[in-house]
Design a protein around this motif. Structure first.
Motif, PDB file in Angstrom:
ATOM      1  N   LEU A  43     -54.045   3.312  25.830  1.00  0.00           N
ATOM      2  CA  LEU A  43     -53.872   3.188  24.497  1.00  0.00           C
ATOM      3  C   LEU A  43     -52.744   3.594  23.620  1.00  0.00           C
ATOM      4  O   LEU A  43     -52.158   2.995  22.788  1.00  0.00           O
ATOM      5  N   GLN A  44     -52.289   4.750  23.978  1.00  0.00           N
ATOM      6  CA  GLN A  44     -51.082   5.304  23.412  1.00  0.00           C
ATOM      7  C   GLN A  44     -49.989   4.375  23.606  1.00  0.00           C
ATOM      8  O   GLN A  44     -49.116   4.089  22.699  1.00  0.00           O
ATOM      9  N   SER A  45     -49.918   3.984  25.051  1.00  0.00           N
ATOM     10  CA  SER A  45     -48.590   3.007  25.097  1.00  0.00           C
ATOM     11  C   SER A  45     -48.771   1.833  24.354  1.00  0.00           C
ATOM     12  O   SER A  45     -47.763   1.232  24.093  1.00  0.00           O
ATOM     13  N   SER A  46     -50.092   1.382  24.328  1.00  0.00           N
ATOM     14  CA  SER A  46     -50.127   0.064  23.519  1.00  0.00           C
ATOM     15  C   SER A  46     -49.596   0.381  21.963  1.00  0.00           C
ATOM     16  O   SER A  46     -49.212  -0.568  21.419  1.00  0.00           O
ATOM     17  N   VAL A  47     -50.480   1.440  21.515  1.00  0.00           N
ATOM     18  CA  VAL A  47     -50.048   1.716  20.237  1.00  0.00           C
ATOM     19  C   VAL A  47     -48.267   1.739  19.866  1.00  0.00           C
ATOM     20  O   VAL A  47     -47.748   1.456  19.073  1.00  0.00           O
ATOM     21  N   ASN A  48     -47.896   2.455  20.986  1.00  0.00           N
ATOM     22  CA  ASN A  48     -46.331   2.578  20.929  1.00  0.00           C
ATOM     23  C   ASN A  48     -45.491   1.147  21.039  1.00  0.00           C
ATOM     24  O   ASN A  48     -44.745   1.154  20.327  1.00  0.00           O
ATOM     25  N   SER A  49     -46.042   0.488  21.967  1.00  0.00           N
ATOM     26  CA  SER A  49     -45.435  -0.916  22.168  1.00  0.00           C
ATOM     27  C   SER A  49     -45.564  -1.807  20.709  1.00  0.00           C
ATOM     28  O   SER A  49     -44.691  -2.402  20.441  1.00  0.00           O
ATOM     29  N   ARG A  50     -46.714  -1.486  20.252  1.00  0.00           N
ATOM     30  CA  ARG A  50     -47.080  -2.205  19.197  1.00  0.00           C
ATOM     31  C   ARG A  50     -46.146  -1.821  17.849  1.00  0.00           C
ATOM     32  O   ARG A  50     -45.678  -2.516  17.118  1.00  0.00           O
ATOM     33  N   GLU A  51     -45.981  -0.387  17.758  1.00  0.00           N
ATOM     34  CA  GLU A  51     -44.979   0.155  16.838  1.00  0.00           C
ATOM     35  C   GLU A  51     -43.570  -0.275  16.984  1.00  0.00           C
ATOM     36  O   GLU A  51     -42.925  -0.563  16.106  1.00  0.00           O
ATOM     37  N   GLN A  52     -43.305  -0.483  18.364  1.00  0.00           N
ATOM     38  CA  GLN A  52     -42.038  -1.032  18.512  1.00  0.00           C
ATOM     39  C   GLN A  52     -41.799  -2.355  18.187  1.00  0.00           C
ATOM     40  O   GLN A  52     -40.836  -2.929  17.681  1.00  0.00           O
ATOM     41  N   SER A  53     -42.949  -2.968  18.490  1.00  0.00           N
ATOM     42  CA  SER A  53     -42.884  -4.456  18.171  1.00  0.00           C
ATOM     43  C   SER A  53     -42.532  -4.629  16.319  1.00  0.00           C
ATOM     44  O   SER A  53     -41.901  -5.642  16.172  1.00  0.00           O
ATOM     45  N   ILE A  54     -43.435  -3.771  15.885  1.00  0.00           N
ATOM     46  CA  ILE A  54     -43.210  -3.830  14.366  1.00  0.00           C
ATOM     47  C   ILE A  54     -42.063  -3.507  13.784  1.00  0.00           C
ATOM     48  O   ILE A  54     -41.326  -4.197  13.154  1.00  0.00           O
ATOM     49  N   GLU A  55     -41.521  -2.394  14.406  1.00  0.00           N
ATOM     50  CA  GLU A  55     -40.068  -2.269  14.094  1.00  0.00           C
ATOM     51  C   GLU A  55     -39.077  -3.275  14.461  1.00  0.00           C
ATOM     52  O   GLU A  55     -38.293  -3.684  13.546  1.00  0.00           O
ATOM     53  N   ARG A  56     -39.286  -3.955  15.593  1.00  0.00           N
ATOM     54  CA  ARG A  56     -38.337  -4.992  16.132  1.00  0.00           C
ATOM     55  C   ARG A  56     -38.405  -6.339  14.763  1.00  0.00           C
ATOM     56  O   ARG A  56     -37.405  -6.677  14.431  1.00  0.00           O
ATOM     57  N   LEU A  57     -39.731  -6.573  14.552  1.00  0.00           N
ATOM     58  CA  LEU A  57     -39.861  -7.573  13.789  1.00  0.00           C
ATOM     59  C   LEU A  57     -39.256  -7.169  12.376  1.00  0.00           C
ATOM     60  O   LEU A  57     -38.615  -8.000  11.805  1.00  0.00           O
ATOM     61  N   GLN A  58     -39.502  -6.067  11.844  1.00  0.00           N
ATOM     62  CA  GLN A  58     -38.805  -5.396  10.547  1.00  0.00           C
ATOM     63  C   GLN A  58     -37.380  -5.777  10.696  1.00  0.00           C
ATOM     64  O   GLN A  58     -36.657  -6.288   9.775  1.00  0.00           O
ATOM     65  N   ASN A  59     -36.946  -5.174  11.746  1.00  0.00           N
ATOM     66  CA  ASN A  59     -35.407  -5.497  11.809  1.00  0.00           C
ATOM     67  C   ASN A  59     -34.800  -6.798  11.753  1.00  0.00           C
ATOM     68  O   ASN A  59     -33.760  -7.170  11.431  1.00  0.00           O
ATOM     69  N   GLU A  60     -35.796  -7.703  12.353  1.00  0.00           N
ATOM     70  CA  GLU A  60     -35.540  -9.128  12.476  1.00  0.00           C
ATOM     71  C   GLU A  60     -35.281  -9.744  10.922  1.00  0.00           C
ATOM     72  O   GLU A  60     -34.493 -10.560  10.732  1.00  0.00           O
ATOM     73  N   ILE A  61     -36.347  -9.414  10.205  1.00  0.00           N
ATOM     74  CA  ILE A  61     -36.581  -9.677   9.027  1.00  0.00           C
ATOM     75  C   ILE A  61     -35.389  -9.269   8.238  1.00  0.00           C
ATOM     76  O   ILE A  61     -34.795  -9.943   7.499  1.00  0.00           O
ATOM     77  N   ILE A  62     -34.773  -8.170   8.312  1.00  0.00           N
ATOM     78  CA  ILE A  62     -33.591  -7.669   7.503  1.00  0.00           C
ATOM     79  C   ILE A  62     -32.628  -8.451   8.040  1.00  0.00           C
ATOM     80  O   ILE A  62     -31.648  -8.854   7.260  1.00  0.00           O
TER      81      ILE A  62
END
Ligand SMILES: [Zn+2]
Length: 336
Positions: free
Chosen positions: A75-94
Motif C-alpha cells: 500500500l505504502q509503495s503504491s501510495v508512493n508511486s501515486r504521489e510520484q505520478s501526481i508530481e510527474r503530471l504536475q511537472n508535465e503541466i508546468i
C-alpha cells in the motif's frame, strides 16, 4: 493373608466442616497411587496440548501480522508511486504551460513579421485600394517572467487545475491565431510576390558594362543630318559584342531588325513601362521570353542608323519616350 490385604488398603478421610460428619473412603493402595499419577499425567497432557495450541495460534497470528505488513508495504509503495505520478503530471503541466507561453510568443512574433511584410507591401504597391488591413490578428499579451529562482512555494491541487485550464485556453487561443494566420499569410505572401515582381520589373539596372554616355535624351543636333532633332533615348558607347542586360524583369515583346533601329529588342515590364535596346550586333532572346533583371539579352553593336558601336537605350511610358536616366541612375546604388 488377610492382614496383607488390609495393609494394601488405605483410608481417605474427607472433612468438609464442623456440621458435617467425616467421610471415610477406603481405597486400595495402588489405586490411591494411581489417582494422583493420572491427575498429574492428564494435567501435563493438558499443558502440552495447551502449549501446542497456543504455539499454533501464535504462528497463525505471526503469519497474519506478516501478511498485514506485506500489505502495508504494498500500500505504502503504491501510495508512493501515486504521489510520484501526481508530481510527474504536475511537472508535465508546468512544462506544457511554459511551452504554450513560448509558442504564443513565437506566434506573436510571426504575426508581427507578417504585419511588417504587409506594411512593406503597402509601401511598395502603387494601388492602395485593396483592403489588406482586415482580418488582422489581435496581438496577445501576457506577463512574461523570465528570470529563474526564488523560494519554493508548494502548489495547491486547485492551482494545478487552474494552470491546466489556463494552458488549455492558451492552446485554444493559439489555434485561433494560427487559423487567422493560415488564411492570411498566403494572401500576404501572394501580395509580396506581386510587389517583388513589380520591384524586379522596374527598369532600374544600367544595361551595359560601359557607362560612357555619348548622347543624352532630348533635343540635339542629328549626327547624320546636322539638323535639330529629338533623341528619344540615351546612347551609351561600348565595345562591339559587349553584353547588353535587361534593365528590369519582364517579357520580350519585340525582337527583330529594322532599317534605322538595326537589331533591337523591346521588353515590357509589369509596371507598364517598356525598355528598348537598339543597334545590337546580336539578339539572344525571342518574342515571348520572360527575362530577369540583369539577364543578358544581346550584344552591343552598330547595326542600323549608327555611327559606331553603342547602345541606344530608351524607356517608354504610356507610349511616350521618357528620360531613362532617372530610372537607371536613381536606383543604381540600390540594385547594382
Ligand atoms: Zn540613340
Amino acid at each position: 493373608m488377610k492382614s496383607a490385604t488390609a495393609n494394601r488398603r488405605m483410608t481417605l478421610l474427607v472433612m468438609r466442616d464442623a456440621q458435617h460428619s467425616v467421610k471415610q473412603i477406603h481405597l486400595s493402595k495402588p489405586l490411591m497411587m494411581a489417582v494422583p499419577a493420572a491427575a498429574v499425567l492428564s494435567l501435563s497432557g493438558l499443558v502440552l496440548a495447551l502449549q501446542a495450541h497456543s504455539s499454533q495460534v501464535i504462528s497463525q497470528l505471526e503469519q497474519k501480522v506478516n501478511i498485514e505488513n506485506t500489505r502495508n508495504l504494498q500500500l505504502q509503495s503504491s501510495v508512493n508511486s501515486r504521489e510520484q505520478s501526481i508530481e510527474r503530471l504536475q511537472n508535465e503541466i508546468i512544462k506544457l504551460s511554459s511551452q504554450a507561453k513560448d509558442m504564443q510568443q513565437k506566434m506573436e512574433h510571426v504575426d508581427e513579421l507578417e504585419q511588417q511584410l504587409q506594411q512593406f507591401i503597402d509601401k511598395h504597391t502603387t494601388s492602395m485600394s485593396t483592403d489588406v488591413s482586415e482580418n488582422k490578428a489581435s496581438s496577445l499579451s501576457w506577463d512574461a517572467s523570465e528570470h529563474v529562482g526564488g523560494e519554493y512555494i508548494a502548489v495547491h491541487e486547485n492551482e494545478m487545475l487552474d494552470l491546466a485550464q489556463e494552458t488549455k485556453d492558451d492552446f485554444q487561443e493559439m489555434q485561433e491565431l494560427l487559423k487567422t494566420m493560415e488564411s492570411q499569410v498566403p494572401h500576404t505572401l501572394k501580395k509580396a510576390q506581386e510587389t517583388q515582381k513589380q520591384i524586379a520589373g522596374n527598369p532600374t539596372l544600367w544595361p551595359t558594362a560601359s557607362k560612357v554616355l555619348t548622347s543624352s535624351f532630348g533635343y540635339r543636333t542629328d549626327p547624320f543630318t546636322g539638323k535639330a532633332a529629338f533623341h528619344a533615348g540615351i546612347d551609351i558607347a561600348g565595345e562591339n559584342g559587349g553584353p547588353v542586360f535587361a534593365a528590369g524583369a519582364g517579357q520580350v515583346v519585340t525582337s527583330e531588325e529594322s532599317g534605322a533601329r538595326g537589331r533591337y529588342i523591346i521588353i515590357e515590364h509589369p509596371g507598364g513601362l517598356q525598355t528598348w535596346y537598339m543597334h545590337l550586333s546580336k539578339i539572344q532572346v525571342n518574342v515571348g521570353d520572360s527575362v530577369d533583371k540583369g539577364e543578358q539579352i544581346g550584344q552591343l553593336g552598330s547595326t542600323g542608323r549608327s555611327t559606331g558601336p553603342h547602345l541606344h537605350f530608351q524607356v517608354v511610358k504610356q507610349n511616350k519616350p521618357v528620360n531613362p536616366l532617372p530610372y537607371i541612375q536613381a536606383a543604381n546604388s540600390e540594385y547594382n
